[in-house]
Design an enzyme around this catalytic site. Structure first.
Site, PDB file in Angstrom:
ATOM      1  N   ASP A 104     100.051  20.403   8.228  1.00  0.00           N
ATOM      2  CA  ASP A 104     100.741  20.441   6.932  1.00  0.00           C
ATOM      3  C   ASP A 104     100.876  19.009   6.417  1.00  0.00           C
ATOM      4  OD1 ASP A 104     102.538  20.655   4.806  1.00  0.00           O
ATOM      5  OD2 ASP A 104     103.700  22.237   5.772  1.00  0.00           O
ATOM      6  N   SER A 135     108.074  27.445   2.167  1.00  0.00           N
ATOM      7  CA  SER A 135     108.213  26.099   1.620  1.00  0.00           C
ATOM      8  C   SER A 135     109.591  25.909   0.985  1.00  0.00           C
ATOM      9  CB  SER A 135     107.079  25.829   0.629  1.00  0.00           C
ATOM     10  OG  SER A 135     106.993  24.453   0.310  1.00  0.00           O
ATOM     11  N   HIS A 177      99.749  23.685   5.128  1.00  0.00           N
ATOM     12  CA  HIS A 177     101.030  23.997   4.500  1.00  0.00           C
ATOM     13  C   HIS A 177     101.148  25.457   4.090  1.00  0.00           C
ATOM     14  CE1 HIS A 177     104.705  23.365   2.291  1.00  0.00           C
ATOM     15  NE2 HIS A 177     104.170  23.850   1.192  1.00  0.00           N
TER      16      HIS A 177
END
Length: 306
Positions: A249, A152, A279
């Site tokens: 996601d 991320s 995600h």
């Protein structure tokens, strides 16, 4: 798309063996076939239960001390860079550690300043300060060439690290790479909402991953992050890059990985999409994909060196 390949795992074949879990497939066999291979036992590189162990600290003059865990081993080493306010004890970080142990490769996981066991005040943290954290880990702890695995926001920071330390960073693996993510999300808000956040000084961003349902992000954090955006121009990273992203996601659109692949100048880029992954990409099949990708890059780099 110039300079990037949309790939399934069928386009590469892990050649390094670890225990009895190595999988070898022909060129035309795809990702679903690879991940469908099941073992009668739990792979030793996917930890089910781990005993607590001591944490080390990297002392830095005039900067917060960073908590970290380090495995000594072969090169290239692996460094895991976590997501926004995530710590070094997540599923992916621990799975990579077990995998590196099985191969005998060096590995480092750490907490950002203001997060987990590291010193510092989270309210005072910025993307720029966390970028310095990553560079401190690379400069002061890592030995030799490194593969960076960024999750991320960590995927954003790994690109900055590759730009700053091109001689030491030899490959990148992004997981739901959130390049420019918070800035893009903020800029998509209605004008009146952005003005309200500016006045309050805090953006309460809804998130199902927060215990209280929101992340309270300082307005100053967003404004500082604008200075670190990368997608507006070519990204000067030349090493091999693998971008893994779940198509379900709902935090960082998978199209972001396509944008990153298009922007980096490297010609060795694969984007690997998981249709049913979210995600966090922390399910068993996601972890398998991640360690297979690490293994393939280690093999690729070893072949180049030899």
């Amino acid at each position: 798309m110039a300079g990037a390949g949309m790939a399934t795992l069928g386009s590469w074949v892990p050649r390094r063996r670890w225990g009895r879990e190595a999988v070898f497939l022909g060129f035309y066999r795809g990702l679903s076939a690879l991940l469908a291979r099941k073992s009668e036992r739990t792979p030793r590189w996917v930890p089910a239960c781990r005993p607590k162990s001591s944490v080390s600290f990297l002392s830095r003059p005039d900067l917060p001390n960073l908590a970290y865990k380090k495995l000594k081993g072969k090169s290239p080493g692996i460094i895991f860079i976590p997501g926004y306010i995530s710590n070094m004890n997540g599923t992916k970080a621990l799975a990579i550690e077990e995998f590196c142990k099985s191969l005998g490769h060096a590995y480092i996981r750490f907490d950002y300043s203001g997060v987990g066991n590291s010193d510092g005040n989270l309210q005072e943290c910025t993307v720029g300060k966390w970028r310095k954290d990553v560079l401190s880990i690379i400069d002061d702890l890592a030995e030799g060439p490194q593969i960076l695995v960024g999750s991320s926001l960590g995927g954003w920071l790994m690109l900055h690290a590759a730009i700053a330390r091109p001689q030491k960073v030899v490959a990148l693996i992004g997981i739901a790479t959130a390049v420019d993510g918070l800035v893009i999300q903020f800029n998509q808000l209605p004008v009146e909402v952005k003005k309200e956040i500016e006045v309050k000084g805090v953006w309460s961003m809804p998130s199902k991953y927060s215990e209280k349902g929101v992340y309270d992000i300082q307005y100053s954090f967003i404004k500082e992050a604008e200075h670190h955006c990368l997608l507006h121009s070519p990204i000067p990273v030349n090493c091999p890059i693998r971008l893994l992203h779940g198509m379900k996601d709902d935090i960082v659109p998978w199209h972001t990985s396509i944008q990153v692949a298009d922007r980096v100048v490297s010609k060795d880029v694969d984007v690997i999409l998981r249709k049913n992954s979210d995600h966090r990409m922390k399910e068993k099949s996601d972890i398998q994909l991640l360690v297979y990708t690490i293994d393939d890059l280690i093999d690729k780099l070893s072949t180049v060196v030899n």
